[in-house]
Design a protein around this motif. Structure first.
Motif, short mmCIF file in Angstrom:
data_model
loop_
_atom_site.label_atom_id
_atom_site.label_comp_id
_atom_site.label_asym_id
_atom_site.label_seq_id
_atom_site.Cartn_x
_atom_site.Cartn_y
_atom_site.Cartn_z
N ALA A 38 0.82 -1.21 0.00
CA ALA A 38 0.00 0.00 0.00
C ALA A 38 0.85 1.26 0.00
O ALA A 38 0.57 2.22 -0.74
CB ALA A 38 -0.94 -0.01 1.21
N ALA A 39 1.91 1.28 0.81
CA ALA A 39 2.72 2.49 0.91
C ALA A 39 3.44 2.77 -0.39
O ALA A 39 3.46 3.91 -0.89
CB ALA A 39 3.72 2.34 2.06
N TYR A 40 4.06 1.74 -0.99
CA TYR A 40 4.80 1.97 -2.24
C TYR A 40 3.89 2.25 -3.42
O TYR A 40 4.21 3.06 -4.30
CB TYR A 40 5.72 0.78 -2.53
N LEU A 41 2.72 1.58 -3.48
CA LEU A 41 1.79 1.87 -4.56
C LEU A 41 1.29 3.31 -4.47
O LEU A 41 1.15 4.01 -5.48
CB LEU A 41 0.62 0.88 -4.53
N ARG A 42 1.02 3.76 -3.24
CA ARG A 42 0.61 5.15 -3.05
C ARG A 42 1.72 6.10 -3.51
O ARG A 42 1.46 7.11 -4.18
CB ARG A 42 0.26 5.39 -1.58
N ARG A 43 2.98 5.76 -3.16
CA ARG A 43 4.10 6.63 -3.55
C ARG A 43 4.26 6.67 -5.07
O ARG A 43 4.56 7.72 -5.65
CB ARG A 43 5.39 6.13 -2.90
N ILE A 44 4.05 5.53 -5.73
CA ILE A 44 4.14 5.48 -7.19
C ILE A 44 3.12 6.41 -7.83
O ILE A 44 3.44 7.24 -8.69
CB ILE A 44 3.96 4.04 -7.69
#
Length: 731
Positions: free
Chosen positions: A483-489
């Motif tokens: 969730a965190a990395y997808l949001r950052r992407i």
């Protein structure tokens, strides 16, 4: 003596005279002795010289005897040599063929009277000392030589010299008046050359007659075919007798014309193989003879190698009438090419191995350099976050009272600059973590409707301020990702689209792509040239703009590419100049069952007056900045520079604060996690936040295991205010 010495002289005078007389007498005696010694020495030398002369005379007499004996032996050897030469001359004169011997320097040593037959104008020049080149030149210009059609004397001489380079040579030469001479050359052990010339006129004429009798129209077609193929072919009947062949066969095998006769047995042809040819692996003369004598003749293939380096591929097969045919193909160039290719492959493999080792060394150096850089970036970013947090909190603690408009503007710019620096440091930390390959991801179910709604709220105001329309199409799909990395992407893609789009809109939506979902971010910006579409994913690369903190440093797409690679999400790009760009991220659907709903529980927000906050921070400047900001909000602040001091102060005060703000790296024997655990062990579950610049999955896992939430440095004043005021978001 009395006359020399006067008795009347004083004694001193007499002694002086006596000394003079003695000295004169001594010189006289010495002179007489020297003369007699020289004479004796001369006599002695004369005697020795006479002995030496006598000894030398005897030596000379012995040497003369040996010389006479050697001369006699040499004369005998010369007589024998001359006799042998006469015998050899007589012997070669008796043979029917023309014979000539050239030495290793290609100079004529001897020849018989039949050498140079049918070339009467050349024979007077055939004398010892004639060079081979001169001999060939004389023959090529002779009017008795029948040159092939379209070939000049110079061409014939060049071809003759070329054949002379081979170890064994055999060919026919046409003469005037329909005469033919077969010429064969053979090398001697010392490098010389023996040339034999045989008159084969009758054989050629007989062959013509026999061939003319046997050949019909079909035979002529076969003969024409055989004479025009590159293979040597010979045909044998059921009795293993030669019934047909082509000219190429004689060239390849160097078989004398006399052996190519109708009815010649195969054994005579096989004998030609033995002196100059070697059978290849798996074949022998005996096995070939057994095959010829056998009734059932299956196809047979083997190799023959000549001494000159020629390699022949031989194929033999039986015919319905019991005979058989053999073909000989010169495969020397192919074998040489294969060997050269094999050597080239070995060389290439060695070079590839050496290059691989070099690349492995370079890769190891690069990995060490990258690890060193990653550690440096992480350490530098951590050290920078401490004063950055203090600076942000100091600025947040400044009230609006008494500030002029210019001072307020400068304060806002300073705050914006610190926010930009914070973003840059966060990006650098993300880049270093992603490049290190040691980032741990937590893949689970991610609801796209909640994520896209948050992004729409986050970027809606920014797009409106720039006059753009931000449209986020809702989707109820659930994907498997972090969730965190997808949001950052998606944050970086949307922020990048808004930054580079001057008018129009930015569209965010989700499409189906087979078993995957494709999240697309489209804009109406200027587009990306095809030659730049790979470069935009590099750090600090921006199109048509300078890197600056206010406009971004070109790290967003670099983070997107590395995060997508880490998660295994394919990243795509399509762009049309002047019309816009579309970025696409493919994510798999979540197939793990039902997704648990997580709701946000908000505690009622109230005033902060009267709250007591305990700061445990070893950095004095950051502790002072946080204290000023909290006191501005009406909060009472207790301070301690280490966990041990904080525990002692709690025991002395006897009161428990409302919450704790604790730095992880306290610089003493107790870190932040240890202090919170010790404090809760004594006083229960008191609200606490761990304030740190540390990042990484191992550290975050420790915090989750201890049930402690983290506030990341640099501290955000609003997040701090929400925590102290009682806001608590449960996710």
């Amino acid at each position: 003596m009395e006359m020399l010495v006067n008795p009347a002289d004083p004694p001193e005078r007499q002694v002086e005279k006596l000394k003079i007389i003695a000295a004169v007498l001594m010189r006289r005696v010495e002179q007489i002795t020297d003369d007699s010694g020289a004479a004796y020495a001369q006599f002695q030398r004369a005697a020795m010289l006479e002995d030496q002369v006598r000894e030398r005379t005897r030596d000379l007499e012995r040497a003369l005897d040996l010389l006479n004996e050697s001369n006699a032996q040499l004369a005998e050897a010369n007589r024998q040599t001359e006799a042998a030469r006469r015998n050899l001359a007589h012997a070669i004169e008796t043979i029917e063929e023309g014979f000539a011997l050239f030495d290793a320097s290609d100079v004529l040593v001897m020849c018989n009277s039949r050498f140079g037959m049918h070339i009467n104008d050349v024979r007077p020049y055939l004398k010892p000392g004639l060079g081979f080149g001169d001999y060939v030149r004389l023959v090529s210009r002779s009017p008795f030589l029948e040159l092939p059609a379209g070939e000049s004397a110079e061409d014939w001489a060049v071809a003759r010299q070329r054949r002379h380079q081979d170890r064994h040579v055999m060919f026919n030469v046409a003469m005037v008046w329909d005469r033919w001479v077969q010429v064969s050359e053979h090398r001697t052990g010392d490098g010389g050359t023996v040339i034999l010339q045989t008159d084969v006129t009758e054989l050629v004429r007989l062959e013509r007659i026999e061939r003319g009798k046997m050949l019909d129209d079909q035979a002529r077609v076969i003969r024409a075919t055989l004479d025009h193929i590159g293979q040597g072919v010979c045909i044998f009947d059921a009795g293993a007798r030669l019934v047909g062949w082509n000219q190429r066969l004689g060239e390849l095998l160097a078989i004398p014309m006399a052996r190519f006769r109708i009815g010649t047995g195969f054994d005579h042809v096989l004998d030609r193989f033995r002196p100059d040819f070697r059978f290849g692996a798996g074949m022998t003369g005996g096995r070939l003879g057994d095959w010829v004598a056998g009734d059932a003749k299956a196809a047979l293939r083997f190799e023959l190698r000549r001494d000159a380096g020629m390699i022949l591929d031989v194929f033999a097969d039986g015919m319905p009438d019991g005979g058989f045919v053999m073909s000989f193909t010169d495969v020397t160039s192919e074998r040489v090419a294969v060997e050269a290719l094999s050597r080239a492959n070995e060389t290439l493999e060695a070079r590839v191995m050496a290059r691989t080792l070099e690349l492995e060394d370079a890769l190891g150096d690069a990995e060490r350099a990258n690890a060193s850089r990653t550690r440096f970036v992480a350490a530098a970013s951590h050290d920078l976050l401490q004063p950055l947090s203090a600076a942000k909190l100091f600025l947040a603690s400044i009230g609006d009272e008494g500030l002029t408009g210019a001072a307020r503007g400068a304060l806002d710019k300073a705050q914006n600059a610190l926010v930009s620096v914070e973003g840059i440091l966060a990006a650098l930390l993300d880049i270093s973590k992603l490049e290190s390959g040691k980032v741990a991801v937590s893949v689970g179910a991610v609801r796209l409707d909640r994520l896209l709604s948050q992004l729409s709220d986050e970027f809606g105001a920014i797009a409106s301020a720039k006059g753009l329309e931000l449209r986020v199409v809702a989707s109820g799909a659930v994907v498997a990702s972090d969730a965190a990395y997808l949001r950052r992407i998606l944050q970086n893609l949307i922020g990048n689209a808004i930054r580079y789009t001057d008018r129009g809109r930015v569209l965010v939506g989700v499409r189906r792509a087979g078993p995957m979902l494709r999240i697309e971010v489209c804009d109406t910006g200027p587009g990306i040239p095809e030659e730049e579409q790979d470069n935009i994913f590099k750090e600090f690369h921006r199109l048509n703009a300078r890197a600056s903190a206010s406009e971004g440093l070109g790290l967003g797409l670099a983070i997107v590419e590395r995060a997508c690679a880490l998660l295994g999400h394919p990243l795509g790009l399509a762009s049309v100049m002047g019309r816009g760009t579309r970025f696409m991220v493919q994510v798999p659907r979540y197939g793990g069952g039902a997704v648990e709903e997580r709701v946000a529980e908000a505690a009622p927000q109230g005033g902060m007056e009267g709250r007591i906050v305990f700061l445990v921070e070893n950095d004095a400047e950051l502790r002072r900045a946080m204290g000023l900001l909290l006191e501005k909000w009406g909060v009472s602040v207790l301070e301690a520079q280490s966990g041990e001091v904080a525990l002692e102060l709690l025991e002395e005060l006897g009161i428990l604060p409302d919450c704790f703000l604790v730095d992880q790296d306290l610089g003493g024997g107790m870190d932040g996690l240890g202090f919170i655990a010790a404090m809760r062990g004594r006083h229960g579950d008191v609200p606490a936040r761990l304030v740190t610049a540390l990042r990484g999955e191992p550290f975050e896992a420790r915090c989750r295991a201890a049930g402690i939430e983290v506030m990341a440095k640099p501290l955000d004043a609003r997040a701090l205010q929400g925590f102290v005021a009682g806001l608590r978001i449960v996710t």
